[in-house]
Scaffold this motif. Structure first.
Motif, PDB file in Angstrom:
ATOM      1  N   LYS A   1      61.472 -43.037  76.062  1.00  0.00           N
ATOM      2  CA  LYS A   1      61.859 -41.969  76.991  1.00  0.00           C
ATOM      3  C   LYS A   1      62.363 -40.731  76.224  1.00  0.00           C
ATOM      4  O   LYS A   1      61.943 -39.609  76.490  1.00  0.00           O
ATOM      5  CB  LYS A   1      62.934 -42.497  77.944  1.00  0.00           C
ATOM      6  CG  LYS A   1      63.359 -41.529  79.030  1.00  0.00           C
ATOM      7  CD  LYS A   1      64.348 -42.223  79.975  1.00  0.00           C
ATOM      8  CE  LYS A   1      64.731 -41.326  81.132  1.00  0.00           C
ATOM      9  NZ  LYS A   1      65.811 -40.398  80.821  1.00  0.00           N
TER      10      LYS A   1
ATOM     11  N   ASN B   1      62.911 -49.036  75.381  1.00  0.00           N
ATOM     12  CA  ASN B   1      62.535 -48.156  76.489  1.00  0.00           C
ATOM     13  C   ASN B   1      63.235 -46.806  76.392  1.00  0.00           C
ATOM     14  O   ASN B   1      62.624 -45.765  76.661  1.00  0.00           O
ATOM     15  CB  ASN B   1      62.834 -48.822  77.839  1.00  0.00           C
ATOM     16  CG  ASN B   1      61.787 -49.867  78.185  1.00  0.00           C
ATOM     17  OD1 ASN B   1      60.590 -49.619  78.046  1.00  0.00           O
ATOM     18  ND2 ASN B   1      62.215 -51.031  78.617  1.00  0.00           N
TER      19      ASN B   1
ATOM     20  N   GLN C   1      53.152 -48.082  71.680  1.00  0.00           N
ATOM     21  CA  GLN C   1      53.116 -47.268  72.898  1.00  0.00           C
ATOM     22  C   GLN C   1      53.156 -45.776  72.576  1.00  0.00           C
ATOM     23  O   GLN C   1      52.436 -44.981  73.185  1.00  0.00           O
ATOM     24  CB  GLN C   1      54.258 -47.656  73.838  1.00  0.00           C
ATOM     25  CG  GLN C   1      54.033 -49.014  74.482  1.00  0.00           C
ATOM     26  CD  GLN C   1      55.004 -49.286  75.616  1.00  0.00           C
ATOM     27  OE1 GLN C   1      55.491 -48.388  76.271  1.00  0.00           O
ATOM     28  NE2 GLN C   1      55.275 -50.571  75.849  1.00  0.00           N
TER      29      GLN C   1
ATOM     30  N   VAL D   1      57.283 -50.346  70.590  1.00  0.00           N
ATOM     31  CA  VAL D   1      57.631 -48.933  70.802  1.00  0.00           C
ATOM     32  C   VAL D   1      56.625 -48.056  70.046  1.00  0.00           C
ATOM     33  O   VAL D   1      56.076 -47.102  70.592  1.00  0.00           O
ATOM     34  CB  VAL D   1      59.080 -48.636  70.339  1.00  0.00           C
ATOM     35  CG1 VAL D   1      59.351 -47.136  70.315  1.00  0.00           C
ATOM     36  CG2 VAL D   1      60.086 -49.351  71.229  1.00  0.00           C
TER      37      VAL D   1
ATOM     38  N   ASP E   1      64.940 -55.240  74.692  1.00  0.00           N
ATOM     39  CA  ASP E   1      63.820 -55.026  75.628  1.00  0.00           C
ATOM     40  C   ASP E   1      62.465 -54.943  74.916  1.00  0.00           C
ATOM     41  O   ASP E   1      61.729 -55.898  74.924  1.00  0.00           O
ATOM     42  CB  ASP E   1      64.072 -53.888  76.635  1.00  0.00           C
ATOM     43  CG  ASP E   1      64.225 -52.494  76.060  1.00  0.00           C
ATOM     44  OD1 ASP E   1      63.770 -52.229  74.948  1.00  0.00           O
ATOM     45  OD2 ASP E   1      64.820 -51.646  76.755  1.00  0.00           O
TER      46      ASP E   1
END
Length: 136
Positions: free
Chosen positions: A54, A50, A81, A78, A72
Motif C-alpha cells: 500500500k 500488505n 506483487q 510483496v 501476513d
C-alpha cells in the motif's frame, strides 16, 4: 588542496531519496529508519506485507528495503506483487533478512529482489548497498 564535492564520492547518496522500509520488528524499523533519515532519506515504514504494498503504491519510493519474514505476506510475495506493477519493474528492491541458509539468497533473487543483506546488517554495508542502487 582540491575541492571534492559530495557528488564525486562514490558513496554519496542524493538527499531526499524516497525509501520504503518494511520490517515487522519495531526495533529494526526504528534503528534502520533513524539511520536512513539521518542520511537524508525520506523514509516510509511498514510493519506488514500488505502495508508495504500500500505504501509503495502511494509514495512510489526510489528503493525498497524489505524484510523477508513479514506478517501476513512475506517479503518474497510483496516483491512478486510489486514487480507486477509497471512502476516497480525497475525499482531496486533489497532483501533484509535473518535467513542466511544456503539457497535463501537465490530465493530472494528469483522473487525479483536485486540484492540481499543478512541481519544483523551493518549500517556501513547498508549505506554502500543503497549507494549502488540509487542515482548520484
Amino acid at each position: 588542496n582540491q575541492d571534492i564535492s559530495a557528488k564525486d564520492n562514490p558513496h554519496y547518496l542524493q538527499p531526499g531519496a524516497r525509501l520504503l522500509l518494511a520490517d515487522d520488528n519495531p526495533a529494526n524499523l526504528k534503528m534502520i529508519g533513524d539511520f536512513l533519515r539521518l542520511n537524508g532519506f525520506e523514509v516510509f515504514s511498514a510493519s506488514s506485507g500488505n502495508a508495504a504494498i500500500k505504501l509503495a503504491i502511494e509514495h512510489n519510493p526510489q528503493v525498497l528495503l524489505i524484510d523477508v519474514q513479514l506478517t501476513d505476506l512475506d517479503g518474497l510475495e510483496v516483491t512478486r506483487q510489486l514487480r507486477q506493477q509497471p512502476q516497480f519493474r525497475q525499482t531496486p528492491i533489497i532483501a533484509l533478512t535473518a535467513l542466511a541458509m544456503p539457497g535463501d539468497r537465490e530465493k530472494c533473487l528469483q522473487a525479483g529482489m536485486d540484492a540481499y543483506l543478512s541481519k544483523p546488517v551493518g549500517l556501513k554495508e547498508l549505506h554502500q548497498t543503497l549507494a549502488t542502487y540509487l542515482p548520484h
